[in-house]
Scaffold this motif. Structure first.
Motif, PDB file in Angstrom:
ATOM      1  N   ARG A 241      -7.811  -5.945  -3.626  1.00 27.82           N
ATOM      2  CA  ARG A 241      -7.224  -6.183  -5.020  1.00 27.82           C
ATOM      3  C   ARG A 241      -7.318  -7.310  -5.783  1.00 27.82           C
ATOM      4  O   ARG A 241      -6.795  -8.370  -5.080  1.00 27.82           O
ATOM      5  N   ARG A 242      -8.083  -7.574  -6.605  1.00 28.96           N
ATOM      6  CA  ARG A 242      -8.128  -9.215  -7.492  1.00 28.96           C
ATOM      7  C   ARG A 242      -6.776  -9.379  -7.885  1.00 28.96           C
ATOM      8  O   ARG A 242      -5.763  -8.541  -8.159  1.00 28.96           O
ATOM      9  N   PRO A 243      -6.301 -10.886  -8.061  1.00 28.73           N
ATOM     10  CA  PRO A 243      -4.972 -11.231  -8.599  1.00 28.73           C
ATOM     11  C   PRO A 243      -4.968 -10.634  -9.969  1.00 28.73           C
ATOM     12  O   PRO A 243      -5.834 -10.227 -10.885  1.00 28.73           O
ATOM     13  N   GLN A 244      -3.732 -10.416 -10.586  1.00 27.93           N
ATOM     14  CA  GLN A 244      -3.466  -9.810 -11.751  1.00 27.93           C
ATOM     15  C   GLN A 244      -3.991 -10.772 -12.833  1.00 27.93           C
ATOM     16  O   GLN A 244      -4.497  -9.954 -13.778  1.00 27.93           O
ATOM     17  N   GLY A 311      -9.869 -10.188  14.319  1.00 31.42           N
ATOM     18  CA  GLY A 311      -9.147 -10.586  13.275  1.00 31.42           C
ATOM     19  C   GLY A 311      -8.042  -9.760  12.455  1.00 31.42           C
ATOM     20  O   GLY A 311      -8.595  -8.552  12.361  1.00 31.42           O
ATOM     21  N   GLU A 312      -6.942 -10.107  12.115  1.00 29.95           N
ATOM     22  CA  GLU A 312      -5.940  -8.931  11.122  1.00 29.95           C
ATOM     23  C   GLU A 312      -6.213  -9.506   9.674  1.00 29.95           C
ATOM     24  O   GLU A 312      -6.058 -10.666   9.207  1.00 29.95           O
ATOM     25  N   PRO A 313      -6.854  -8.482   8.874  1.00 26.91           N
ATOM     26  CA  PRO A 313      -7.166  -8.808   7.497  1.00 26.91           C
ATOM     27  C   PRO A 313      -5.910  -9.360   6.715  1.00 26.91           C
ATOM     28  O   PRO A 313      -4.827  -8.630   6.815  1.00 26.91           O
ATOM     29  N   GLN A 314      -6.020 -10.276   5.981  1.00 25.38           N
ATOM     30  CA  GLN A 314      -4.998 -10.848   5.250  1.00 25.38           C
ATOM     31  C   GLN A 314      -5.546 -11.199   3.775  1.00 25.38           C
ATOM     32  O   GLN A 314      -6.354 -11.290   3.442  1.00 25.38           O
ATOM     33  N   VAL A 321      -5.367  -6.211   0.672  1.00 27.61           N
ATOM     34  CA  VAL A 321      -6.274  -5.703   1.389  1.00 27.61           C
ATOM     35  C   VAL A 321      -5.978  -4.306   2.018  1.00 27.61           C
ATOM     36  O   VAL A 321      -4.785  -4.021   2.318  1.00 27.61           O
ATOM     37  N   ARG A 322      -6.949  -3.317   2.158  1.00 25.59           N
ATOM     38  CA  ARG A 322      -6.600  -2.069   2.572  1.00 25.59           C
ATOM     39  C   ARG A 322      -7.918  -1.490   3.161  1.00 25.59           C
ATOM     40  O   ARG A 322      -9.127  -1.608   2.451  1.00 25.59           O
ATOM     41  N   TRP A 323      -7.814  -0.675   4.270  1.00 21.89           N
ATOM     42  CA  TRP A 323      -8.818  -0.009   4.904  1.00 21.89           C
ATOM     43  C   TRP A 323      -8.742   1.530   4.067  1.00 21.89           C
ATOM     44  O   TRP A 323      -7.735   2.256   4.279  1.00 21.89           O
TER      45      TRP A 323
END
Ligand code: SF4
Length: 350
Positions: A241-244, A311-314, A321-323
């Motif tokens: 998700r992009r910054p607001q 790696g852990e998505p950050q 971030v979401r799967w």
């Protein structure tokens, strides 16, 4: 002049859904949708919006993601975020009633002087002038303006105020918009059908098609973006998700970023994903190239299919971030350029 335009409007004015009721909320929503979008595109969105958010309270109480989803496809998403913010301000500061004075309306996010004039004249029949793109063109032709409208904004506002019919501001402004949309069109204005023909200097000088004068423009910058569709072993795809704040704020997208000079698409995608999400991926085949034009630049999205490695998505360069499964993608608001990526993904996985 006002009378001739009003009698033309009585016969030739467009029948538009937001003209059937005087509800300031409906008029406000229509004005915002029409800011950068044509009437025929707006109408289904307008009905859908009122189904989902039938009044100001309902809009204020809605989740921003639902608001952005209802806007998906209309573009210029700041308009939707501003509607949502303004609805909350109206609920907290104006008791849920759309304000009827110019200063209060101008204080609401997303409402400039012309939109305020459009709302106040249409909803409350107040004598407040308008100056949207169509009206600028009509007025520039009417006085045979000898500079591009951008360089004569004050003159055009003065003219719009001067010609406004004080007895019927609602109908006059609507008529002016209709004249611009249906008769005094950007190309081939239908001057022979125009109620202002005898007053129009552009027509009388035979210059109507050359007006308004244009600014000489340099070509739009063109950005190339590497985009990753990243799959994990559970056949899920990573989205962020992009910054607001900023362009397309709050919308979801497939991660990626700008291709640096001398960089391949594959190198760019690998680097961007490491920098922005903090994971390692294997970059695979190209999925699709998508061209899209925004107001001030063009982009080409070079989209690659990728496999998650480690790696852990950050959420480093984004908000979240979401799967997700491929059939969940439709639940998230995406920018228009990403819709083609989703369609391509669905067609290859069918
Ligand atoms: S006469 Fe022609 S150019 Fe002039 S306002 Fe009417 S349609 Fe526009």
């Amino acid at each position: 002049m006002g009378r001739s335009l009003l009698s033309w409007y009585a016969q030739q004015g467009r029948k538009l859904p937001w003209r059937d009721n005087g509800d300031p909320y409906c008029i406000w929503v229509s004005e915002i949708m029409l800011q950068q979008t044509q009437v025929k595109t707006v109408i289904p969105y307008y009905y859908n919006w009122l189904d989902r958010f039938p009044n100001i309270e309902a809009l204020a109480a809605a989740d921003l993601q639902a608001v952005l989803k209802a806007w998906q496809g209309l573009g210029y998403y700041a308009r939707a975020r501003n509607l949502h913010r303004a609805a909350n301000i109206i609920v907290t500061q104006h008791g849920g009633k759309f304000p009827d004075n110019l200063d209060a309306v101008l204080d609401l996010p997303g409402i400039g002087r012309s939109t305020a004039g459009g709302i106040l004249s249409a909803a409350f029949n107040q004598p407040v002038a308008i100056l949207d793109g169509n009206v600028k063109r009509v007025l520039a032709r009417l006085v045979a303006l000898d500079v591009p409208p951008k360089r004569a904004i004050d003159r055009l506002w003065n003219l719009s105020e001067k010609i406004l019919d004080r007895d019927s501001p609602r109908d006059f402004n609507q008529a002016l918009m209709d004249l611009g949309a249906t008769v005094c069109t950007p190309k081939n204005p239908a001057c022979l059908l125009c109620p202002w023909r005898s007053h129009c200097q552009g027509y009388n000088l035979g210059k109507q098609s050359e007006l308004p004068m244009r600014e000489t423009r340099s070509p739009l910058p063109h950005k190339h973006i590497g985009v990753a569709v990243i799959w994990n072993d559970e056949w899920q795809i990573l989205i962020d998700r992009r910054p607001q704040e900023g362009l397309l704020g709050g919308l979801w997208e497939f991660p990626g970023g700008k291709i640096e000079p001398g960089e391949t698409v594959e190198d760019c995608v690998r680097r961007e994903i490491k920098e922005e999400i903090g994971i390692d991926i294997e970059v695979g085949d190209r999925l699709i190239e998508v061209e899209h034009a925004y107001t001030h630049f063009k982009v080409t999205l070079h989209v690659c299919q990728c496999q998650y490695l480690s790696g852990e998505p950050q959420a480093i360069g984004c908000e979240e971030v979401r799967w997700v499964d491929i059939n969940q993608l439709d639940d998230f608001p995406f920018p228009k350029a990403n819709e083609k990526i989703i369609a391509a993904l669905k067609s290859v996985s069918d």
